[in-house]
Design an enzyme around this catalytic site. Structure first.
Site, PDB file in Angstrom:
ATOM      1  N   GLU A 186      15.792  -6.942   6.157  1.00 27.30           N
ATOM      2  CA  GLU A 186      15.592  -7.846   7.280  1.00 27.30           C
ATOM      3  C   GLU A 186      15.531  -9.265   6.728  1.00 27.30           C
ATOM      4  O   GLU A 186      15.068  -9.490   5.605  1.00 27.30           O
ATOM      5  CB  GLU A 186      14.272  -7.539   7.986  1.00 27.30           C
ATOM      6  N   SER A 233      13.507 -11.382   7.382  1.00 26.07           N
ATOM      7  CA  SER A 233      12.111 -11.793   7.254  1.00 26.07           C
ATOM      8  C   SER A 233      11.523 -11.380   5.900  1.00 26.07           C
ATOM      9  O   SER A 233      10.385 -10.953   5.821  1.00 26.07           O
ATOM     10  CB  SER A 233      11.296 -11.178   8.379  1.00 26.07           C
ATOM     11  N   THR A 271      14.814  -5.593  15.281  1.00 30.65           N
ATOM     12  CA  THR A 271      13.812  -6.070  14.323  1.00 30.65           C
ATOM     13  C   THR A 271      12.679  -5.053  14.168  1.00 30.65           C
ATOM     14  O   THR A 271      12.129  -4.579  15.154  1.00 30.65           O
ATOM     15  CB  THR A 271      13.248  -7.405  14.826  1.00 30.65           C
ATOM     16  N   ASP A 325       0.327  -7.198   2.431  1.00 28.20           N
ATOM     17  CA  ASP A 325       0.355  -5.740   2.252  1.00 28.20           C
ATOM     18  C   ASP A 325       1.480  -5.283   1.331  1.00 28.20           C
ATOM     19  O   ASP A 325       1.699  -4.079   1.165  1.00 28.20           O
ATOM     20  CB  ASP A 325       0.432  -5.029   3.601  1.00 28.20           C
ATOM     21  N   ASP A 370       4.844  -5.448   1.373  1.00 27.58           N
ATOM     22  CA  ASP A 370       6.169  -4.937   1.733  1.00 27.58           C
ATOM     23  C   ASP A 370       7.236  -6.032   1.756  1.00 27.58           C
ATOM     24  O   ASP A 370       8.419  -5.753   1.716  1.00 27.58           O
ATOM     25  CB  ASP A 370       6.155  -4.129   3.044  1.00 27.58           C
ATOM     26  N   ARG A 371       6.820  -7.313   1.821  1.00 29.53           N
ATOM     27  CA  ARG A 371       7.815  -8.393   1.818  1.00 29.53           C
ATOM     28  C   ARG A 371       8.008  -8.974   0.425  1.00 29.53           C
ATOM     29  O   ARG A 371       7.095  -8.914  -0.394  1.00 29.53           O
ATOM     30  CB  ARG A 371       7.358  -9.538   2.717  1.00 29.53           C
ATOM     31  N   ARG A 407      -2.158  -5.767  16.055  1.00 29.23           N
ATOM     32  CA  ARG A 407      -2.725  -6.889  15.288  1.00 29.23           C
ATOM     33  C   ARG A 407      -3.523  -7.782  16.218  1.00 29.23           C
ATOM     34  O   ARG A 407      -3.019  -8.249  17.231  1.00 29.23           O
ATOM     35  CB  ARG A 407      -1.615  -7.699  14.620  1.00 29.23           C
ATOM     36  N   SER A 425      -0.571  -7.537   7.615  1.00 31.43           N
ATOM     37  CA  SER A 425       0.593  -7.922   6.824  1.00 31.43           C
ATOM     38  C   SER A 425       0.620  -9.384   6.403  1.00 31.43           C
ATOM     39  O   SER A 425      -0.194  -9.814   5.606  1.00 31.43           O
ATOM     40  CB  SER A 425       1.847  -7.563   7.602  1.00 31.43           C
ATOM     41  N   HIS A 426       1.543 -10.156   6.989  1.00 32.40           N
ATOM     42  CA  HIS A 426       1.726 -11.547   6.572  1.00 32.40           C
ATOM     43  C   HIS A 426       0.822 -12.500   7.348  1.00 32.40           C
ATOM     44  O   HIS A 426       0.937 -13.710   7.172  1.00 32.40           O
ATOM     45  CB  HIS A 426       3.185 -11.946   6.784  1.00 32.40           C
ATOM     46  N   LYS A 480       9.691  -1.244   3.873  1.00 28.67           N
ATOM     47  CA  LYS A 480      10.248  -2.213   2.940  1.00 28.67           C
ATOM     48  C   LYS A 480       9.303  -2.310   1.753  1.00 28.67           C
ATOM     49  O   LYS A 480       8.132  -1.932   1.862  1.00 28.67           O
ATOM     50  CB  LYS A 480      10.486  -3.551   3.618  1.00 28.67           C
ATOM     51  N   ASP A 527       3.890 -10.506   0.483  1.00 29.47           N
ATOM     52  CA  ASP A 527       2.925 -10.767   1.555  1.00 29.47           C
ATOM     53  C   ASP A 527       1.664  -9.946   1.317  1.00 29.47           C
ATOM     54  O   ASP A 527       1.539  -9.235   0.304  1.00 29.47           O
ATOM     55  CB  ASP A 527       3.536 -10.509   2.939  1.00 29.47           C
TER      56      ASP A 527
END
Ligand code: VG1
Ligand code: CO
Length: 560
Positions: A376, A378, A357, A290, A292-293, A24, A116-117, A389, A288
């Site tokens: 997780e 997060s 993590t 992408d 996954d959260r 990233r 991601s986020h 996730k 988020d």
């Protein structure tokens, strides 16, 4: 017409080291000459001989530079002997959808274009991640190899004349120097929706959401935060489950997420929290960039910690047909995640694993048939239906639990705590600090907590005293392949099981983000306020680490 392969001279860039979940960097870094090309070539090379004749999946969260990067990947893959690419329409695929597609199509892997986020847009972040044939993020050994290759790269190959239009669904074949190369642009949501329909009882959920089975529709507010989940949410919640248009917001994926920070937590999903706080909804959820959260809140914005969310879903697996069909194996959580799920695992007689993590550490256990549900702190929850996730899966799981119990979210939690006790949890994030002092803080703190006299020491604050039972820098040996991951976070465990955990983020694009995690278990006193209950431990953590001194920060950027 046959298209020819060109070899382009290049030089290594420093720092192409994947972190917790891929590489990233700022968009400006990725758009330097050959920067993205180098990294993509190294990803392909890291696959060795398996690459020739393979199928790969390509897609991302729709952020700025996704489409250009996807087109580059097509040209580079064509030149490197890949046979077929499955590309999401307009370069868009959620991270869970990529994982599902890799598995469904028995592909060699997938290249996921996301940070991601992290915020998007020309001034913000971009990211590239490789997922392997099990659908999961590449393990450490693989990403270390990508990094090593990136330090040695001398040239990359591409087919400059290959022009593709990824805005239209359909299959196109090319002749690359006499070999066939196929690009199939696919509908971004169809496969994922089919997969969710296999896992959950959509007919039952539809009756519940529409109110047919209860007499009143479920009042939902699902916030896609202008990330990739928008199209998936519309298809699943509106078209399949019959929710009203007013149930979903921010469902158009935008290259800069409309200026939102697509991280579903109490700070960045403030709009959702404030709206649901007014009391007009039964459930609020956000994802988020992408997809996954997930964050789940109940009526009046009752907050479900991700650690509790995992434990509740574990307790009610019978509400999800997938687990009835496939059985229930073990559970797992990342080390900083509070151990609420451990208690459920113990009660059900299941193995429970504690991993570092990052979702990549769950993959081997799932592949070995030892793990079916994990999470997780997060805002990550998921199961072995894929190897990432899965935000939308988590919301469907929660709606299934609500349907199954006939209860609201707050009542579900309160009942859970009355049975198992409560793990109070909070996380403080100090974002974009200076790197050097943070590294110094980590090494100084590690020295303090691993010195022989530290165990047994007592710390007092706010009328409470905690005695150190153990302290270390967490290391993990994978039970399946015995690979070892060291230095995964400083942790101090006290005699009553309370913990202080501190680590530096591996997903930021510049500087350092410090994460401080605090948790404490109460058997009886389960209805307190986390910020009050945990205050003494927070103060002790700040004292031991001298965080304000090293970071110059008096308060965190985000509190969870
Ligand atoms: C963070 C989270 C971690 C998560 C990772 C990727 O990593 O803490 O639990 O797996 O992001 O999530 P770090 O190293 O910044 O703490 V995602 O949704 O950004 O792919
Ligand atoms: Co994500």
């Amino acid at each position: 017409m046959s298209l020819s392969v060109e070899t382009v001279q290049t030089k290594p860039y420093e720092g192409q080291k994947p972190g917790t979940s891929g590489l990233r960097k700022k968009v400006k870094v990725f758009t330097q000459p050959n920067y993205t090309e180098n990294f993509v070539q190294c990803i392909l090379d890291a696959n060795g001989a398996a690459l020739a004749g393979s199928t790969l999946v390509v897609g991302g969260d729709g952020r700025y530079y996704c489409k250009e990067a996807a087109e580059l990947i097509v040209r580079i893959s064509a030149a490197n002997g890949v046979s077929k690419l499955l590309v999401g329409q307009n370069g868009i695929l959620s991270t869970p959808a990529v994982s599902s597609l890799i598995r469904h199509n028995k592909a060699l892997g997938g290249i996921v274009l996301t940070a991601s986020h992290n915020p998007g847009g020309p001034e913000n972040d971009f990211g590239i991640k490789f997922n392997c044939e099990n659908g999961g993020p590449a393990p450490d050994a693989f990403t270390n190899n990508i990094y090593k290759l990136s330090t040695e790269i001398k040239n990359y190959k591409l087919v400059p004349q290959l022009q593709i239009d990824i805005s239209k669904v359909g299959e196109t074949s090319y002749d690359i120097g006499g070999k066939k190369f196929v690009v199939e642009v696919i509908d971004a949501v169809a496969n994922y929706v089919r997969h969710m329909e296999e896992i959950f009882d959509f007919a039952k959920l539809k009756d519940f959401v529409s109110g047919k089975s209860t007499g009143k529709p479920l009042k939902m507010r699902i916030d896609s935060m202008n990330g990739v989940t928008g199209s998936y949410v519309r298809e699943i919640f509106l078209n399949r489950l019959g929710a009203s248009e007013a149930s979903v917001v921010h469902t158009t994926p935008l290259p800069d997420f409309g200026g939102l920070h697509p991280d579903p937590n109490l700070t960045y999903a403030k709009d959702l929290v404030e709206t649901v706080a007014k009391g007009d909804y039964d459930i609020g959820a956000a994802f988020d960039g992408d997809g996954d959260r997930n964050m789940i809140i109940g009526s009046k914005a009752f907050f479900v910690t991700p650690s509790d969310s995992l434990a509740v879903i574990a307790h009610y697996l019978e509400a999800i047909p997938y687990f009835q069909k496939n059985g229930v194996q073990g559970f797992a959580r990342s080390m900083p995640t509070a151990s609420a799920v451990d208690l459920v695992g113990k009660k059900l007689g299941k193995e429970v694993f504690e991993v570092p993590t990052g979702w990549k550490y769950f993959g081997n256990l799932m592949d070995a048939g030892r793990l079916c549900l994990c999470g997780e702190e997060s805002f990550g929850t998921g199961s072995n239906h894929i190897r990432e996730k899965d935000g939308i899966w988590a919301v469907l799981a929660w709606i299934s639990v609500m349907q199954h119990t006939g209860k609201g979210i707050e009542d579900i939690l309160k009942q859970h705590w009355s049975v198992y006790g409560r793990n109070y949890f909070t996380r403080y994030d100090y974002e974009e600090c200076e790197l050097d002092p943070c590294n110094e803080m980590m090494s100084t703190t590690e020295k303090t907590i691993t010195s022989p006299e530290f165990v047994g020491r007592s710390f007092s604050s706010g009328g409470k005293t905690y005695k150190v039972r153990e302290a270390d820098n967490f290391s993990y040996t994978d039970p399946v392949d015995k690979s070892v991951a060291t230095k995964q976070g400083l942790r101090i465990v006290f005699e009553d099981g309370s913990r202080i955990v501190m680590r530096l983020s591996g997903t930021g694009s510049s500087g350092a983000t410090v994460r401080l995690y605090i948790d404490s278990y109460e058997k009886e006193n389960v209805l307190g306020q986390a910020s009050v209950m945990l205050k003494p431990l927070i103060d002790i953590a700040l004292e031991i680490s001298q965080l304000p001194k090293f970071t110059g920060r008096q308060a965190p950027t985000v509190i969870t």
